[in-house]
Scaffold this motif. Structure first.
Motif, short mmCIF file in Angstrom:
data_model
loop_
_atom_site.label_atom_id
_atom_site.label_comp_id
_atom_site.label_asym_id
_atom_site.label_seq_id
_atom_site.Cartn_x
_atom_site.Cartn_y
_atom_site.Cartn_z
N VAL A 81 58.87 -28.35 56.38
CA VAL A 81 59.76 -27.48 55.79
C VAL A 81 61.06 -27.36 56.33
N ASP A 82 62.28 -27.68 55.55
CA ASP A 82 63.39 -27.93 56.12
C ASP A 82 64.33 -26.80 55.62
N ALA A 83 63.85 -25.97 55.09
CA ALA A 83 64.77 -24.41 54.69
C ALA A 83 64.89 -23.88 55.80
N THR A 84 65.69 -22.77 55.71
CA THR A 84 66.24 -21.70 56.45
C THR A 84 64.88 -20.84 56.60
N LEU A 85 64.51 -20.53 57.88
CA LEU A 85 63.32 -19.61 57.73
C LEU A 85 64.02 -17.90 57.91
N PRO A 86 63.56 -17.39 56.94
CA PRO A 86 63.94 -15.98 57.12
C PRO A 86 63.13 -15.42 58.39
N GLY B 241 56.11 -31.44 71.95
CA GLY B 241 57.54 -31.52 72.06
C GLY B 241 58.05 -31.48 70.63
N THR B 242 57.26 -32.08 69.72
CA THR B 242 57.62 -32.11 68.30
C THR B 242 57.56 -30.64 67.87
N ALA B 243 56.81 -30.04 68.17
CA ALA B 243 56.79 -28.50 67.81
C ALA B 243 57.79 -27.72 68.45
N LEU B 244 57.94 -27.96 69.61
CA LEU B 244 59.05 -27.32 70.15
C LEU B 244 60.62 -27.53 69.37
N ALA B 245 60.79 -28.87 69.01
CA ALA B 245 62.02 -29.29 68.79
C ALA B 245 61.98 -28.75 67.22
N TRP B 246 60.89 -28.67 66.47
CA TRP B 246 60.98 -27.93 65.02
C TRP B 246 61.43 -26.60 65.33
N GLY B 247 60.81 -25.87 66.12
CA GLY B 247 60.92 -24.54 66.29
C GLY B 247 62.47 -24.44 66.73
N ARG B 248 62.76 -24.86 67.72
CA ARG B 248 64.23 -24.71 68.26
C ARG B 248 65.30 -24.99 67.06
N HIS C 152 64.82 -24.33 64.00
CA HIS C 152 64.87 -23.37 63.02
C HIS C 152 65.10 -21.88 63.78
N GLY C 153 65.49 -21.89 64.72
CA GLY C 153 66.16 -20.91 65.45
C GLY C 153 64.81 -19.90 66.17
#
Lengths: 395, 455
Positions: free
Chosen positions: A347-352, A365-372, A374-375
């Motif tokens: 998922v590349d879109a902005t998360l509401p 680390g991949t999960a953290l980086a993705w979370g970071r 996406h804010g």
């Protein structure tokens, strides 16, 4: 009569039993002599049958290789295919490498794989010896001294739950002591300066362990709807546990999985009455999307009642596919839990409402980086270990 | 909530003494009349909740809030046989300090505020706050309160007769669902099959005037009511939504097998046999759509050029989003329509199920729809507009009010008993052998599916 003849244990099985004895001796020794050790317990027995083929087990054991180079490291294979590595001192890098390797193995299994928190346990001895000894006991076949009663080690239940078995299990649960199946997970907030601080502890009963104890011949998740019905009984037991005197005396903010019907149950009212004043506004109730949509009228009633009593409400069970269909603000809840997965990573879109999202299964680390990226500020998983002081929840 | 919660007491039970709660209430009203200063009565009109209310949780939560308030304000709670609950207590003193602990909006520090709290909680079931509760200050309105209590006593006159022995309670839902599944899985299960037409109301037509309704589809399903009737357990199968989903999963393989057996027979279950204008609709669970049995059905639909609709409930879609996405792909590949079933108006207010990309969405009719508060009415209209009225069927249209409301929203697709009645009336008018037939008989015949292979 050949099926009643005692079966000779294979060499491998004998070695596993010997390993169990050795590990038991080591754990007890650490307790009696106050010896400090670290351990990683990998509960491969909790994998579903399709993820427990010989090559899966072999690869999972291989994933622990980096740890076997740690100081005084020893690897133990238990009779149910659980594996433990015990070592001395710090081995943070090797531990992280091993954890990543195990999680990578099952990354594509999605819902079929148990949660990492149910699969991997990092322990410190002697303080966590009880967990290790419990795992050893569970690894040994029931009636181990009687070969006629022995069941194949690690055999997974395959018979699905059906309504009569569900009714029997609900009856058994009403009587069972479930306190020992209580498990906790930490939900942490990412700090701007780096690191994490604990926000709340999720409390849940380990369904897999309860099922293995009460109905070992049934695959209780095989029918998802009967399983959901069973969770209502588990809710009631959990609420009764928490309403016990002194249970929450020293508790900090915590979270619970509950069904809508459970919020409206007498057990919840007792729990609510027993909730210490200091915890009012500090409890997060997790609701599952399918449960919410099963009875929207009861949900709206329960939502407004629970919010009126100061509870924070979290929606789980929403996947990237469903994000558009169930906007958090429209459904009227406070938080949304997203489970990190390869699909979510795409998922590349902005998360509401990203600042209201909890990213679960943040184990890498991949999960953290993705979370970071996406804010996202809130995380649950092996990679989000809180180090800072606990914070209070903002109601 | 400070008091332990007692075991649930259903309305009408006599847990509060042999005189019944109504008589106790009347006695309490008379006692209060001796010193009415500073006291109040609040009647929570749970009896006004339309079926299926008041549900047990309405009573339970209301009782807890009233008990809590009674505890703080020298009060007493009466649960009456008609479902109402009455709180008799002291009024909040002028300038009284807030309660010691935070109450988070329940406002129990003032008993009179209970009505606003309950109105907020019950707004789905009782949209008009004025209907929820009545508050009497006894110093000024003792007569009205006493009259209310006297009316309840009069109403409960019959109930003062010796109580009947308790009837056997309903069977455990797990037992009922297991038994229904066993019947459906047994022989002669096509006896329990039924069909119902979904129709299109043409422009410039008025259904009530008897103008023709155009068939859109025919839904083939197991009659849960007939299965329940076999077990004398009306309403039990769907009482628990999770058990009902389990039951649906058990019925699906039988449904697929029956449809396979009926292939080529020309009977009502032969998907290729009906009118092209009314292709079959079949309600299935996600595992069934992803099964080999369904692949065979889809292949037959393709061979016969039947554009069947496959109905999936919203709950099912929410339960396994990944399987739902796969099922949507399977249907698209097979040229079949995805119909999202079981969408309540509340679900449309809480979510945006239209984004799940169904070809058709079935909105459940509710008698509450014409009386929604303005904000919800506008929001619902906007939701229907986003989905597109041409993609919405008003389902369970059991009354003329349903058709009227639907047409006022721009909906033209309907399914339900009222539609069945209009169609049956039309058939009777056109049928030379209908002498003596009632509409009800004609509706039942229209819904029945004869055994396709009856000897």
């Amino acid at each position: 009569m050949s099926n009643l003849a005692p079966r000779a244990l294979s060499e491998e099985a004998q070695e596993q039993r010997a390993d169990a004895e050795r590990l038991r001796t080591l754990a007890r020794g650490c307790v009696t002599a106050g010896i400090a050790r670290r351990a990683l317990l990998l509960r491969l027995s909790r994998l579903p049958e399709e993820l427990k083929r010989p090559h899966h087990l072999r690869l999972a054991r291989s994933a622990l290789d980096p740890l076997t180079f740690a100081d005084r490291a020893r690897l133990f294979r238990l009779p149910n295919e659980d594996v433990a590595v015990v070592w001395r001192g710090e081995a943070a890098e090797a531990l992280r490498t091993s954890l990543d390797a195990v999680l990578h193995l099952f990354a594509d299994a999605g819902e079929r794989a148990p949660e990492p928190a149910a699969l991997l346990f990092t322990l410190g001895l002697p303080e966590d010896a009880g967990t290790l000894l419990q795992a050893i006991e569970e690894s040994l076949p029931i009636g181990d001294d009687d070969a006629n009663k022995a069941t194949p080690a690690g055999a997974a239940p395959t018979e699905p739950l059906d309504p009569p078995a569900l009714a029997a299990l609900e009856g058994a649960l009403a009587q069972a002591d479930v306190a020992r199946f209580m498990r906790r997970r930490q939900i942490a907030e990412r700090l701007p300066e780096g690191g994490f601080r604990l926000l709340w502890e999720k409390r849940a009963l380990s369904v897999a362990e309860i099922a293995a104890t009460l109905t070992p011949d049934r695959a209780i998740r095989a029918d998802p709807w009967l399983f959901r019905r069973l969770t209502r009984t588990l809710d009631r037991r959990m609420l009764a546990l928490l309403a016990a005197p002194q249970e929450l005396r020293d508790a900090g903010p915590f979270g619970l999985n509950l069904n809508v019907a459970s919020i409206l149950s007498p057990e919840f009212l007792r729990f609510d009455a027993a909730l210490p004043t200091a915890l009012r506004g500090q409890v997060v109730i997790d609701l599952l999307l399918a449960d919410v949509m099963a009875d929207p009228a009861a949900f709206v009633f329960a939502r407004d009642f629970a919010r009126g009593r100061g509870y924070l409400l979290l929606l789980r069970g929403v996947t990237s596919d469903l994000l558009d269909a169930f906007p958090l603000r429209r459904i009227g809840l406070d938080l949304l839990q997203l489970r990190f997965s390869p699909e979510l990573a795409r998922v590349d879109a902005t998360l509401p409402d990203a600042d209201h999202i909890v990213l679960s299964r943040a184990d890498t680390g991949t999960a953290l980086a993705w979370g970071r990226a996406h804010g996202i500020m809130l995380y649950q998983g092996l990679a989000a270990v809180p180090t800072g002081p606990r914070a209070a929840l903002a109601a | 909530m400070q008091q332990p919660i007692e075991a649930e007491t259903a309305p009408g039970t006599r847990a509060e003494g042999c005189g019944g709660p109504e008589r106790l209430l009347l006695e309490a009203a008379r006692r209060a009349g001796r010193s009415p200063q500073g006291r109040m009565a609040l009647v929570l009109h749970l009896s006004r909740l339309a079926a299926p209310g008041p549900r047990p949780h309405h009573r339970r939560i209301a009782r807890a809030i009233l008990d809590d308030t009674a505890l703080r304000h020298d009060g007493q709670v009466f649960a009456l046989g008609n479902g109402d609950m009455v709180l008799l207590c002291a009024m909040a003193a002028q300038g009284q300090a807030p309660a010691a602990r935070p109450l988070y909006g329940l406002a129990l520090s003032d008993p009179a505020a209970v009505s606003a709290t309950m109105a907020a909680l019950l707004r789905v079931d009782l949209p008009n706050p004025a209907d929820v509760a009545t508050v009497w200050r006894l110093q000024e309105s003792l007569a009205a309160f006493t009259a209310y209590a006297a009316e309840r006593v009069a109403e409960s006159g019959l109930a003062l007769a010796p109580p009947e022995p308790p009837a056997a309670g309903p069977a455990e839902p797990t037992v009922v669902v297991g038994a229904i599944a066993a019947i459906a899985e047994g022989p002669a299960n096509n006896d329990f099959m039924q069909r119902q037409l979904g129709v299109l109301v043409p422009y410039h037509s008025a259904a009530a005037a008897g103008l023709p309704l155009l068939p859109l589809y025919r839904e083939l399903s197991f009659s849960i009511a007939a299965l329940e009737a076999r077990l004398a357990a009306p309403g039990q199968a769907a009482a628990d939504p999770f058990l009902f989903r389990h039951l649906a999963g058990r019925l699906d393989p039988r449904m697929l097998a029956l449809l396979a057996d009926a292939a080529g027979t020309g009977g009502a279950l032969d998907i290729a046999a009906g009118p092209r204008a009314a292709p079959p609709h079949i309600n299935l669970t996600l595992p069934a759509i992803l099964s080999d049995g369904f692949a065979r059905l889809a292949a037959r639909c393709r061979r016969c050029g039947v554009a069947a609709g496959i109905e999936v409930t919203l709950v099912e879609a929410c339960g396994d989003a990944a399987a739902f996405a796969r099922a949507r792909g399977v249907l698209a590949d097979a040229g079949l329509k995805l119909v999202l079933d079981g969408v309540s108006y509340l679900a449309l207010l809480l979510a945006q199920p239209g984004t799940l990309r169904p070809d058709l969405l079935k909105l459940n009719w509710s008698p509450r729809l014409p009386d929604l508060p303005a904000e919800e009415r506008f929001e619902l209209a906007a939701a229907l507009e986003r989905i597109g009225p041409d993609r919405v069927v008003l389902h369970h249209a059991e009354t003329e009010a349903a058709l009227r409301w639907g047409m006022a929203q721009g909906l033209r697709r309907f399914q339900g008993r009222h539609v069945d009645a209009i169609l049956a009336a039309g058939r009777i008018l056109a049928c030379p052998q209908a002498t003596g037939c009632t509409v009800r008989q004609c509706m039942d015949r229209g819904a029945a599916i004869a055994p396709p292979c009856a000897a």
